[in-house]
Every structure is written in C-alpha cells, then in structure tokens.
Design a protein around this motif. Structure first.
Motif, mmCIF file in Angstrom:
data_model
loop_
_atom_site.group_PDB
_atom_site.id
_atom_site.type_symbol
_atom_site.label_atom_id
_atom_site.label_comp_id
_atom_site.label_asym_id
_atom_site.label_seq_id
_atom_site.Cartn_x
_atom_site.Cartn_y
_atom_site.Cartn_z
ATOM 1 N N ASN A 41 -6.313 48.415 -33.144
ATOM 2 C CA ASN A 41 -5.539 47.895 -32.596
ATOM 3 C C ASN A 41 -4.892 48.849 -31.425
ATOM 4 O OD1 ASN A 41 -5.193 45.310 -33.328
ATOM 5 N ND2 ASN A 41 -3.565 45.944 -34.862
ATOM 6 N N SER A 90 -2.889 40.076 -24.296
ATOM 7 C CA SER A 90 -3.268 40.471 -25.142
ATOM 8 C C SER A 90 -3.459 41.589 -25.316
ATOM 9 C CB SER A 90 -5.487 40.592 -24.550
ATOM 10 O OG SER A 90 -6.223 39.296 -24.145
ATOM 11 N N GLY A 133 -10.241 45.638 -35.870
ATOM 12 C CA GLY A 133 -9.011 45.907 -36.135
ATOM 13 C C GLY A 133 -8.178 47.470 -35.373
ATOM 14 N N GLU A 173 -0.221 40.989 -27.205
ATOM 15 C CA GLU A 173 -0.637 41.015 -29.014
ATOM 16 C C GLU A 173 -0.756 42.194 -29.809
ATOM 17 O OE1 GLU A 173 -3.740 37.701 -28.136
ATOM 18 O OE2 GLU A 173 -2.508 36.484 -28.695
ATOM 19 N N ALA A 174 -1.707 43.151 -29.185
ATOM 20 C CA ALA A 174 -1.925 44.491 -29.391
ATOM 21 C C ALA A 174 -0.792 45.279 -30.197
ATOM 22 C CB ALA A 174 -3.186 45.284 -28.602
ATOM 23 N N TYR A 175 0.327 45.207 -29.356
ATOM 24 C CA TYR A 175 1.444 45.722 -29.370
ATOM 25 C C TYR A 175 2.142 45.668 -30.100
ATOM 26 C CZ TYR A 175 1.302 48.967 -25.117
ATOM 27 O OH TYR A 175 1.475 49.515 -24.136
ATOM 28 N N GLU A 176 1.982 43.810 -31.142
ATOM 29 C CA GLU A 176 2.479 43.425 -31.299
ATOM 30 C C GLU A 176 2.524 43.929 -32.587
ATOM 31 O OE1 GLU A 176 4.173 38.673 -32.671
ATOM 32 O OE2 GLU A 176 3.281 38.607 -30.979
ATOM 33 N N LYS A 177 0.715 43.613 -32.874
ATOM 34 C CA LYS A 177 0.233 44.498 -33.978
ATOM 35 C C LYS A 177 0.536 45.959 -34.867
ATOM 36 C CE LYS A 177 -3.373 40.869 -33.629
ATOM 37 N NZ LYS A 177 -4.988 41.066 -33.278
ATOM 38 N N MET A 178 1.180 46.526 -33.282
ATOM 39 C CA MET A 178 1.106 47.694 -34.383
ATOM 40 C C MET A 178 2.994 48.261 -33.638
ATOM 41 S SD MET A 178 -1.640 50.174 -33.660
ATOM 42 C CE MET A 178 -0.779 51.606 -33.045
ATOM 43 N N GLU A 179 3.419 47.031 -34.058
ATOM 44 C CA GLU A 179 4.954 46.751 -34.021
ATOM 45 C C GLU A 179 5.502 47.417 -33.355
ATOM 46 O OE1 GLU A 179 6.883 45.337 -36.623
ATOM 47 O OE2 GLU A 179 4.777 44.105 -37.452
ATOM 48 N N GLU A 239 -10.416 44.971 -30.892
ATOM 49 C CA GLU A 239 -9.260 44.118 -31.156
ATOM 50 C C GLU A 239 -10.183 43.609 -32.734
ATOM 51 O OE1 GLU A 239 -6.137 40.446 -30.383
ATOM 52 O OE2 GLU A 239 -7.269 41.011 -29.176
ATOM 53 N N LYS A 261 4.549 32.847 -27.010
ATOM 54 C CA LYS A 261 3.833 34.049 -28.133
ATOM 55 C C LYS A 261 5.759 34.764 -27.654
ATOM 56 C CE LYS A 261 -1.153 34.600 -28.031
ATOM 57 N NZ LYS A 261 -0.817 34.141 -29.824
#
Length: 593
Positions: free
Chosen positions: A398, A421, A396, A424-430, A393, A455
């Motif tokens: 993800n 966590s 970067g 959050e990773a799924y969120e960054k990957m949309e 993470e 969140k």
C-alpha cells in the motif's frame, strides 16, 4: 521569440497564402532529408487548404540548390538507399560530403541505423546497447564541435540525441533553437511537446511567432491531458481555415476521449473514417472507444478493415488486441500488443494496454514491467502511474501504491478515480484524515463512478462520526446518478436507523420503505418499520417537535421537509478534520522492485 500563451485566443489571424507557401517549402525540405512523418503531416495539412489557391509556386530547382554539383550524384544515390531503409549504405556514400543537406542525411542515416539495430535486438536476452550509445555519443560530439554551423534540421537531430541520452534540459534549449530556425519542422515541435512535462514548463518556453505555434500549443494541451484547452485551440484553428484537416478532427476526437466524452469522440472518429477510410492513424484510440461502449461487431469490423489495409501496423495490432480483450481472451490480446511493440517499442498505448491485460490475467509483476516501460516512453501519462498503483495494490504494497496513485492524481487532478483509489490506499494504511480528504475531493471534482460519497460515509461511520456519515449518505441518496448503485441499500438502511435513533419517525419510515425494495435490506426495513410503529403508539399527541440539539445542520435541513416532497439537495460539509498534507513525499524504492 516569445513565451507560449497558455490561454488560446478567441480568434487568430493567419495568412493562409503564406501558410501554403511555408508548407510547400517545408514539404520539399523535409522530403529531401528523409523526414517522412513531417512530410506526411505537412502534405495532409496542405491538402486541407486545397480550396485556398495561391498564385505563385516555389521554383522547382530550389530542392537541391544547396548541394554542390560534385555531390549531387552521391546525394541522389544515398537518398534512394535511405528511402529503402539501407541506412548504412546511405551513410557510407555521404561520408565525405560537406553540403548541409548531405551532412544532415549522413548523420540522420547513422542515427536511424543505430536505432534500427537497437530495436531489432531489443527482444534478444542479454543484448547490450553499447554500440547504439556510442553512435549517439559520436553524434553529440559532432554537434558540439560544429555548434556554430548547425541549421534547424541538424539542431533537431541534436535535440533528439540529447533526449535519447536523457539530457532533457539541454534538449529543450536546442529544440527551441531548431523551431526558430526551421518553423515548419513539425517533428521538432513534437519532441518539444514531449519534453514539456507540466503546465508551467510549457508556458515558460520561448517560441517563434509563427503560425505553427498554434498547432504546437493545441498538440501540447492534448499531451498534457488539458482537454478543454485543446478543444478550444483546435476549434480556433478550424475557424481560421483548417476545418477540413483530418489531423485536427482526429486530435479533437482524442481530446473528447480524454475528457470522457465517449459519444462525441466516436462521432468524430466515424466522420473521419468516412472521409478517409484508409487512414490507420489513431485507430487504437478509436478501437478503445468501441471497447468502452462494448460494440463488439463494430470493433470486429474495424479489426478486419485494419488487417486488410496493413496487418503489420502497430495500430492494427492494437485494434485486434482490444477486440480480443472485449471477448475476455486476454492471452490473445497480450500476443497482439506484443506484436505492436515488436514493430515499435516506443508505442505508448500498447505498453499500457498490455499492462491492463496482465492485470486481468492476475500477473502483477508483468503488468508492473509494462507500466514502467510506458513511463519511460512518456512520464506524463497518468494511465501508467495509475496502473502501477493498481498492480502494487494487488500485491498488498500500500505504501507503494500511495506514491503511484498520488502521481496519477497530480497528472489528472479532475479524475475522481485516482483520488478514490488513493483514498482506499490511505484507508488501508490507517491514515484516516488523508483518506477523508481524498474521498471528499473526489466528490467535489465530479465523481465518475459514484463511489466517493459512499466511501466517505463508510469511513465516517467507521470513525464513529455518525452525524457526518448521515450527511454523506443523505447526499449520496439524493443524487439521481446513484439510483442504481449497489451501495444504495446499505446507505438507506443506515439512514433509517439513524433517524429512528433521533425519533424522526417520518424520515425513518421513509428510508425503511426504501429498504423494502432490496432483498439485502428487506428484513432490516421490516424491523425498523415495526419499531417506528411502536414508537408512534407510545408517543403522546402533545410530543414536542423540537429537534435534537446535536443533529447536524445538513440533517436538520432535510428533517424540516415533508418526506412526501422531493428532498432538496444539501451541501455536504467538508471533513471536520485536519488531514495531513495531500502530496506524498517521494521515497526511495527498494532495488528488488
């Protein structure tokens, strides 16, 4: 043989007289074969039963009864060499012996010599392990050739060799035969527990109906982080007559540590420290608890005590490493964790703790190497998988950290930190549906850090789902555990604006006044209160009390209660989306990583 029951019985019947007879026999057999750790474990268990007297003793001559008179002198000499860690000399003088005990000591000496050389050369760059692998292959060839003549101890050694060669399924089969033939061989049970990598695999084992099975089950529960089952199993064993066992006390402390009950775990370790002040076993866990509680002086005293007992024990190095980590001297902490690993490269805690220190030092690549080594030692430890997720993470990557967080969450499904966590990773990957499911599940399983609801609400807000966001924020504000959260002011501001939009002026004013308590939202609170006053002045005295039709049920329930009363908790609705499958498919990692 019978399968292991995964649910410890409320009471078990153990004949303590037979237990002591078995232990004394096991001590003699294991000690004569150089199995010092099992001998130590059995001796400690025997001491815990010292109040239970037995009337008969095993005959002293039984120690070497299976060694022929011609081989006794060679065995005595080789055993002395083995005890002095001169393994090659021990193997040399037993090369032509045929007695079962001599054969085991010969093969075990070859194995220990190989391992010692491999560990001594582990830090040398470019060192090949071909010689060590050849010894393992030669031992395996011997076991296959003499498969019909192997006793429980040789079967144990075969299982260890198979495990070293990564032939795990074969190792499980052989170790099951080993504990059947030699039930008091604790080392075989330990190896077997390490190979049972999941709940179902443990339940499928075929084990002998012997009192040692209860100790194995409890130990396996600890290994698999099944803390509740482990505590129940150890309490049953304590009630059966083993209440004075320092081993059981330590294992219960570890189980409390795994379930995040720091105070109970510390109390047990302190009791253990009083009863056995020179016992260094598990002091790495003890020091980690003191680290979590930030008890610097107590941790410093523990480190000094450990050094005075044995400065070259891996536990001592870990205690000192935790002390330096608490002082934020991460480079010094790394040095001591490296010292621990130079003493025992298979020491799991040191690999994980050193990975944490490299994360603090912002050296993600070194942290990744540490966590990978930890997984090689024990692939069932969620901390290593979670550490890899954190490291990737930071880099970067993800998609990689999704994979590792998923593995950690599968191993520790009741720990919300991995789920948050992962979300959050799924969120960054949309991948919003997946992220929503992770946050909701983290809230449902008991949010440790109090972040899941916030969140979840923010993601609803970002996804233009205001009603769901308000429901999540309301649930978060109702939770007393979140009273000091830094996310609370923003949640209260959102709710004040939300109720203002629906002209629920009392509730809007309630949350606006809450905003005045925080510097970051004070101005917003004043503006909302001003608008509430304007709306009240403009409203007629005959204003309808009907609520807007599109207001969600969770908010309607709150809005019907006077804000002067305590607002009752309302159930948070499940995310109104259909997320993708939670489990992430395994993908092939790039060679460069």
């Amino acid at each position: 043989m019978q399968p292991l029951s995964m649910h410890p019985k409320s009471d078990i019947q153990i004949d303590l007289t037979q237990v002591r007879i078995d232990i004394l026999q096991g001590i003699r057999e294991c000690n004569s074969r150089g199995l010092v750790q099992t001998t130590k474990w059995l001796a400690e268990l025997n001491y815990a039963l010292r109040d239970h007297k037995i009337t008969s003793e095993e005959p002293s001559e039984s120690l070497n009864e299976d060694i022929t008179p011609e081989e006794k002198d060679a065995y005595t000499l080789a055993k002395c060499y083995f005890d002095c860690q001169e393994y090659d000399r021990a193997a040399h003088f037993l090369e032509n012996c045929t007695s079962s005990k001599c054969v085991f000591l010969h093969k075990y000496s070859l194995y220990m010599s190989s391992e010692k050389k491999r560990l001594d050369n582990a830090t040398d760059l470019g060192t090949e392990n071909s010689e060590s692998n050849q010894v393992l292959l030669d031992l395996l060839s011997f076991f296959k050739t003499n498969s019909n003549n192997l006793d429980g101890y040789l079967l144990y050694l075969e299982g260890v060799v198979l495990k070293k060669l990564d032939l795990r399924s074969q190792a499980v089969t052989v170790l099951q035969a080993s504990v059947q033939a030699a039930p008091t061989l604790w080392a075989a049970w330990i190896e077997l527990a390490g190979l049972a990598n999941e709940y179902e695999a443990l339940d499928s084992l075929q084990l002998p109906k012997h009192w040692m099975m209860y100790f194995f089950a409890a130990h396996a529960f600890v290994e698999l982080k099944l803390s509740e089952q482990a505590l129940e199993a150890y309490m049953v064993l304590a009630a059966a007559g083993f209440e004075k066992s320092t081993y059981i006390t330590a294992q219960m402390a570890i189980a409390h540590h795994d379930r995040r009950d720091v105070d109970s775990s510390l109390a047990l370790f302190r009791l253990l420290y009083e009863n056995d002040p020179y016992r260094l076993d598990n002091w790495d866990v003890y020091s980690h608890l003191l680290y979590l509680k930030e008890k610097r002086m107590e941790l410093a005293n523990l480190a000094q005590r450990a050094v005075s007992i044995d400065k070259y024990r891996v536990e001592t190095c870990c205690v000192i490493g935790n002390y330096y980590s608490l002082r934020c001297e991460h480079q010094k902490a790394v040095i001591y964790f490296q010292r621990a690993l130079s003493l025992d490269p298979q020491y799991l805690s040191a690999w994980i703790l050193m990975g944490h220190e490299f994360i603090e030092l912002q050296n993600s690549n070194a942290a990744i190497q540490c966590y990978r080594q930890a997984i090689d030692v024990n692939r069932n430890d969620y901390r290593a998988w979670n550490g890899l997720g954190q490291a990737y993470e930071i880099l970067g990557l993800n998609s990689y950290c999704i994979y590792y967080y998923s593995r950690a969450a599968q191993l520790k499904p009741d720990d919300s930190r991995m789920l948050v966590s992962l979300g959050e990773a799924y969120e960054k990957m949309e991948k919003i549906p997946n992220a929503l499911k992770c946050y909701y599940k983290a809230h449902s399983t008991g949010d440790i850090e109090g972040m899941a609801l916030f969140k979840l609400a923010k993601l609803y807000e970002r996804s233009n789902m205001p009603n769901s966001a308000a429901a999540a924020y309301t649930a978060a504000c109702q939770d007393p555990a979140n009273s000091g959260s830094k996310e609370l002011p923003a949640a209260q501001r959102y709710l004040a604006q939300y109720y203002l939009r629906f002209s629920l002026l009392d509730h809007a004013a309630h949350y606006a006044y809450k905003c005045l308590e925080h510097e970051s939202t004070k101005e917003a609170g004043k503006n909302i209160l001003k608008m509430v006053s304007e709306k009240r002045l403009a409203a007629s005295s005959s204003q309808s009390s009907d609520l807007p039709e599109d207001l969600p049920e969770a908010i309607k329930n709150v809005s019907t209660v006077s804000i002067t009363q305590d607002i009752p908790k309302t159930p948070l609705p499940s995310p109104n989306v259909t997320p993708e499958n939670f489990s992430t498919p395994v993908f092939t990692r790039k060679n460069k990583l």
